[in-house]
Design a protein around this motif. Structure first.
Motif, PDB file in Angstrom:
ATOM      1  N   ALA A   1       0.672   4.777  -1.944  1.00  0.00           N
ATOM      2  CA  ALA A   1      -0.528   6.404  -1.257  1.00  0.00           C
ATOM      3  C   ALA A   1       0.749   5.864  -0.126  1.00  0.00           C
ATOM      4  O   ALA A   1       1.253   5.403   0.586  1.00  0.00           O
ATOM      5  CB  ALA A   1      -1.605   5.222  -1.194  1.00  0.00           C
TER       6      ALA A   1
ATOM      7  N   THR B   1       1.514   6.513   3.731  1.00  0.00           N
ATOM      8  CA  THR B   1       1.483   6.167   4.564  1.00  0.00           C
ATOM      9  C   THR B   1       0.075   7.202   5.791  1.00  0.00           C
ATOM     10  O   THR B   1       0.745   7.690   6.131  1.00  0.00           O
ATOM     11  CB  THR B   1       2.102   5.079   5.812  1.00  0.00           C
ATOM     12  OG1 THR B   1       3.176   4.673   4.405  1.00  0.00           O
ATOM     13  CG2 THR B   1       1.637   4.739   6.816  1.00  0.00           C
TER      14      THR B   1
ATOM     15  N   SER C   1      -2.508   8.179   5.471  1.00  0.00           N
ATOM     16  CA  SER C   1      -3.150   9.349   4.002  1.00  0.00           C
ATOM     17  C   SER C   1      -4.916   9.172   3.748  1.00  0.00           C
ATOM     18  O   SER C   1      -5.493   7.664   4.180  1.00  0.00           O
ATOM     19  CB  SER C   1      -2.379   9.623   2.557  1.00  0.00           C
ATOM     20  OG  SER C   1      -2.627   7.953   2.235  1.00  0.00           O
TER      21      SER C   1
ATOM     22  N   TYR D   1      -4.268   6.246   2.192  1.00  0.00           N
ATOM     23  CA  TYR D   1      -3.666   4.301   2.323  1.00  0.00           C
ATOM     24  C   TYR D   1      -4.961   3.719   3.033  1.00  0.00           C
ATOM     25  O   TYR D   1      -5.210   2.829   2.978  1.00  0.00           O
ATOM     26  CB  TYR D   1      -3.070   5.100   3.149  1.00  0.00           C
ATOM     27  CG  TYR D   1      -1.940   4.156   3.247  1.00  0.00           C
ATOM     28  CD1 TYR D   1      -1.185   3.657   3.150  1.00  0.00           C
ATOM     29  CD2 TYR D   1      -2.428   3.621   4.736  1.00  0.00           C
ATOM     30  CE1 TYR D   1      -0.581   2.485   3.347  1.00  0.00           C
ATOM     31  CE2 TYR D   1      -1.297   2.400   5.612  1.00  0.00           C
ATOM     32  CZ  TYR D   1      -0.623   2.079   4.408  1.00  0.00           C
ATOM     33  OH  TYR D   1       0.338   0.852   5.571  1.00  0.00           O
ATOM     34  N   GLN D   2      -5.623   4.451   3.701  1.00  0.00           N
ATOM     35  CA  GLN D   2      -6.724   4.308   4.361  1.00  0.00           C
ATOM     36  C   GLN D   2      -7.505   3.065   3.545  1.00  0.00           C
ATOM     37  O   GLN D   2      -8.812   2.526   3.260  1.00  0.00           O
ATOM     38  CB  GLN D   2      -7.704   4.969   5.163  1.00  0.00           C
ATOM     39  CG  GLN D   2      -8.460   4.339   6.561  1.00  0.00           C
ATOM     40  CD  GLN D   2      -8.123   3.809   7.314  1.00  0.00           C
ATOM     41  OE1 GLN D   2      -6.695   3.539   7.704  1.00  0.00           O
ATOM     42  NE2 GLN D   2      -8.544   2.797   7.820  1.00  0.00           N
TER      43      GLN D   2
ATOM     44  N   LEU E   1       0.738  -1.545   0.383  1.00  0.00           N
ATOM     45  CA  LEU E   1      -0.395  -0.108   0.461  1.00  0.00           C
ATOM     46  C   LEU E   1       1.091   1.377  -0.188  1.00  0.00           C
ATOM     47  O   LEU E   1       0.558   2.362  -0.792  1.00  0.00           O
ATOM     48  CB  LEU E   1      -1.005  -0.400   1.083  1.00  0.00           C
ATOM     49  CG  LEU E   1      -1.670  -0.911   1.282  1.00  0.00           C
ATOM     50  CD1 LEU E   1      -2.694  -0.789   2.402  1.00  0.00           C
ATOM     51  CD2 LEU E   1      -2.619  -1.459  -0.048  1.00  0.00           C
ATOM     52  N   ALA E   2       1.721   1.359   0.853  1.00  0.00           N
ATOM     53  CA  ALA E   2       2.818   2.867   0.615  1.00  0.00           C
ATOM     54  C   ALA E   2       3.379   2.424  -0.470  1.00  0.00           C
ATOM     55  O   ALA E   2       4.024   4.017  -1.032  1.00  0.00           O
ATOM     56  CB  ALA E   2       3.969   2.282   1.935  1.00  0.00           C
TER      57      ALA E   2
END
Length: 558
Positions: free
Chosen positions: A97, A99, A101, A104-105, A93-94
């Motif tokens: 996006a 981390t 943000s 990211y969520q 995920l990082a």
């Protein structure tokens, strides 16, 4: 006792509560209380490991507990945020996006929904065999690599230095250079909590060492005013309760998550299968692995709906439930209710928890998942598979973690393919004075009959090894002049289309050379069906298929 999953219909809800008796309640409640004491600090730490606020880890635990109780089979299994899969999806995920943000969520929520859907599909279509995609050496190497990632990610918090960026090896070098700038208070807290957890685990796994260490560290921070001395704390934890939410993502973002979701799903399947087999509901009956995939999948689906991330089975927490007298999923539900009460009324207790304490808990987790005993055993017994451990760990450490995990799965499959292609044709001897035919061995006395050759392949016959099988038979016919060749087929549990064409060719060549060909011990139902489906009986009469080698030799060789 609650009945085993296999004794129930195929689709009841809350299976572990079927035929529940009130007398089991005290044991379940005690197990639930102990489970909550273990899970609360662990879920906070794992959530921080993934780049999320602590309450998101609580959402994941509640979702995993409720989802598994709803659809799972195992009476003891604990499902929630897990440090095995968290570094993998956090790394994936990082890359897409920042981390922490909102994007990211949203990606984490979408990933949870995708993993849940894949797991549910695996359970419905009974794809439990996918759990075997990772061999034991590859899984051991995988865990060792994950352990290094956890340690590297948590050391900055424990040392009180800024977290470096970049590849794992570069981060290790940066941390080594930053050791002189460490905060002594965070070091004492982090390694002190690690020591407390280790000591508690050594005395008894029932002792909530993580909770004891966390409370002690928090009191030390408050009492000594350590925040003013550079010790970072969790800060305000919102007392929000999980609410239904859906991610707002473009279709192409969902598509990009598919490879990562697949890797996470495979790892969850492997760990869920291992957990449910290690702690079976009924030791006298096989674990219902496919049903437990449904439970784990429901947990991830609910986690996505609650705004959390994918969940996984936890062997240590499951072991706690067993050891503290839990008898059903009511233990997990009770622990989830305790966590819910903490969220609703007690989040103020968490704001002074030091980050270093959570790091110390994760350092313990990282050290625990390294299978030192297994690594040593594999090194002594199979050096080639020990190299698999090293290669898998290296891939996880050196490459971006999600890519390393995917290549670890590929490496496991390649190892399985390589093992199958190594299968060679073997000859059988008769054990003197008996009717038993056994693979020839230089240290075992055996006898052969004039004009009779008995051969076999101790592996499924497939496109991977069929050409080698054909060449070995051709070489054998060149070096010997048998009148009867018996194919001992007990090891050939599967025959695919390519292999069937090779067998047809071998049968025709034997007929052309005047060699009587027969098959003995065709025991596998799948192999028997292959003989029918691929019309092998058109070339080999069905009266040339025998129950034993001895029967074939007596009837065809006299």
């Amino acid at each position: 006792m609650p009945h085993d999953a296999d004794a129930k219909p195929s689709w009841p809800l809350f299976r572990s509560l079927a035929s529940y008796r009130f007398g089991l309640l005290p044991g379940d409640l005690m197990a639930g209380l102990t489970l909550a004491a273990i899970a609360i600090p662990e879920q906070m730490a794992t959530s921080r490991l993934g780049g999320f606020a602590p309450q998101i880890g609580f959402f994941a635990f509640m979702a995993g507990s409720l989802g598994f109780a709803l659809l799972g089979s195992n009476r003891f299994l604990s499902c929630g945020a897990d440090s095995t899969i968290t570094p993998i999806f956090a790394g994936g995920l990082a890359a897409a996006a920042a981390t922490g943000s909102p994007e990211y969520q949203s990606l984490a929520i979408a990933l949870a929904l995708m993993v849940g859907a894949m797991l549910v599909a695996s359970g419905i279509f009974r794809l439990g065999g996918i759990a075997n995609l990772l061999s034991v050496p590859v899984m051991v190497g995988f865990l060792a690599g994950i352990s290094v990632h956890i340690i590297v990610s948590q050391l900055p918090g424990v040392l009180g230095v800024e977290a470096p960026g970049g590849p794992t090896l570069d981060r290790i070098g940066t941390l080594a250079r930053e050791l002189g700038r460490s905060n002594p208070y965070t070091i004492v807290i982090g390694f002190g909590v690690l020591a407390v957890v280790f000591l508690a685990e050594t005395i008894s796994p029932k002792i909530p060492g993580a909770l004891i260490g966390l409370v002690g560290a928090t009191l030390a921070v408050i009492g000594a005013g350590l925040e003013a001395k550079g010790v970072k704390v969790v800060g305000t934890v919102p007392g929000t309760l999980p609410m239904p939410t859906l991610p707002e993502l473009a279709p192409e973002a969902w598509v990009r998550l598919v490879p990562l979701a697949f890797v996470i799903t495979v790892v969850v399947m492997v760990q869920t299968a291992a957990t449910t087999r290690s702690f079976p509901s009924d030791p006298d009956k096989p674990a219902d692995v496919d049903r437990d995939f449904l439970g784990a999948g429901a947990g991830s689906l609910l986690a996505g709906v609650f705004g959390a991330f994918p969940v996984n089975a936890s062997p240590p927490r499951t072991g706690i439930v067993v050891e503290t007298g839990g008898q059903s999923q009511l233990s997990g539900l009770a622990a989830a209710l305790i966590v819910l009460a903490l969220l609703a009324f007690g989040t103020g207790l968490l704001q002074h928890v030091p980050d270093a304490a959570l790091g110390g808990i994760l350092l313990f987790v990282a050290l625990r998942i390294i299978r030192v005993t297994q690594i040593t055993t594999i090194y002594r017994q199979s050096f080639s598979e020990f190299l698999l451990i090293v290669a898998t760990a290296a891939l996880i450490i050196v490459l971006p973690i999600q890519q390393g995990a995917f290549l670890g799965i590929v490496l496991s499959l390649l190892h399985g393919i390589w093992s199958t292609t190594r299968a060679k044709l073997i000859e059988f001897d008769r054990v003197p004075g008996t009717t038993i035919w056994w693979p020839a061995h230089p240290h075992i006395a055996g006898e052969r009959l004039p004009g009779v050759v008995v051969i076999g392949l101790q592996a499924p016959l497939s496109f991977l090894n069929a050409p080698g099988f054909r060449n070995d038979v051709a070489n054998l016919l060149k070096t010997t002049t048998p009148k009867l060749m018996v194919l001992e087929a007990s090891g050939m549990v599967e025959i695919d289309f390519t292999a069937a064409q090779v067998l047809l060719e071998v049968f025709r060549v034997c007929n052309e050379q005047g060699v009587t060909i027969a098959v003995a011990r065709l025991e596998s139902v799948r192999a028997q069906n292959a003989f029918e489906r691929f019309r092998l009986y058109d070339v080999l009469p069905s009266d040339r298929v025998f129950h034993s080698v001895d029967e074939a030799v007596r009837k065809l060789a006299g």
